[in-house]
Design a protein around this motif. Sequence first.
Motif, PDB file in Angstrom:
ATOM      1  N   ARG A  86       0.856  -1.173   0.000  1.00 45.52           N
ATOM      2  CA  ARG A  86       0.000   0.000   0.000  1.00 45.52           C
ATOM      3  C   ARG A  86       0.902   1.237   0.000  1.00 45.52           C
ATOM      4  N   PRO A  87       0.644   2.185  -0.892  1.00 47.76           N
ATOM      5  CA  PRO A  87       1.468   3.402  -0.893  1.00 47.76           C
ATOM      6  C   PRO A  87       1.251   4.225   0.365  1.00 47.76           C
ATOM      7  N   ARG A  88       2.337   4.807   0.868  1.00 48.21           N
ATOM      8  CA  ARG A  88       2.271   5.658   2.060  1.00 48.21           C
ATOM      9  C   ARG A  88       2.924   7.008   1.753  1.00 48.21           C
ATOM     10  N   ALA A  89       3.052   7.820   2.765  1.00 47.87           N
ATOM     11  CA  ALA A  89       3.569   9.174   2.582  1.00 47.87           C
ATOM     12  C   ALA A  89       5.044   9.178   2.167  1.00 47.87           C
ATOM     13  N   MET A  90       5.432  10.215   1.475  1.00 47.11           N
ATOM     14  CA  MET A  90       6.820  10.469   1.058  1.00 47.11           C
ATOM     15  C   MET A  90       7.408   9.330   0.234  1.00 47.11           C
TER      16      MET A  90
END
Length: 110
Positions: A86-90
Amino acid sequence: METKAVAKYIRISPQKARLVADVVRGKDVETAITTLKFMPKKAARILRKVIESAVANAEQTDTIDVDTLYIKSIEINGGPMLKRYRPRAMGRATRILKRTSHITVVVDEA
């Protein structure tokens, strides 16, 4: 004489399935199936099918009286996990583990 049924690679977390299994462990088969039929959990439907399969396996032997069966043991073990990201921040990513279960139900005569 005991009989068993096994369901493998079921797409539900073992922790969630064990919550339902604890409710019916040790009960007679008719009570367990009735209890699971009215339980609003995904694991209840799956567990009911495995119990019914164990009863059907017991019917195949002529020596067992199906009316006196009770659930001797229910064992829920973890199976292989599907790994997703899952894509996350930065620009980072986090792994998601989609868990599977192996369910074993053993029934015996009272």
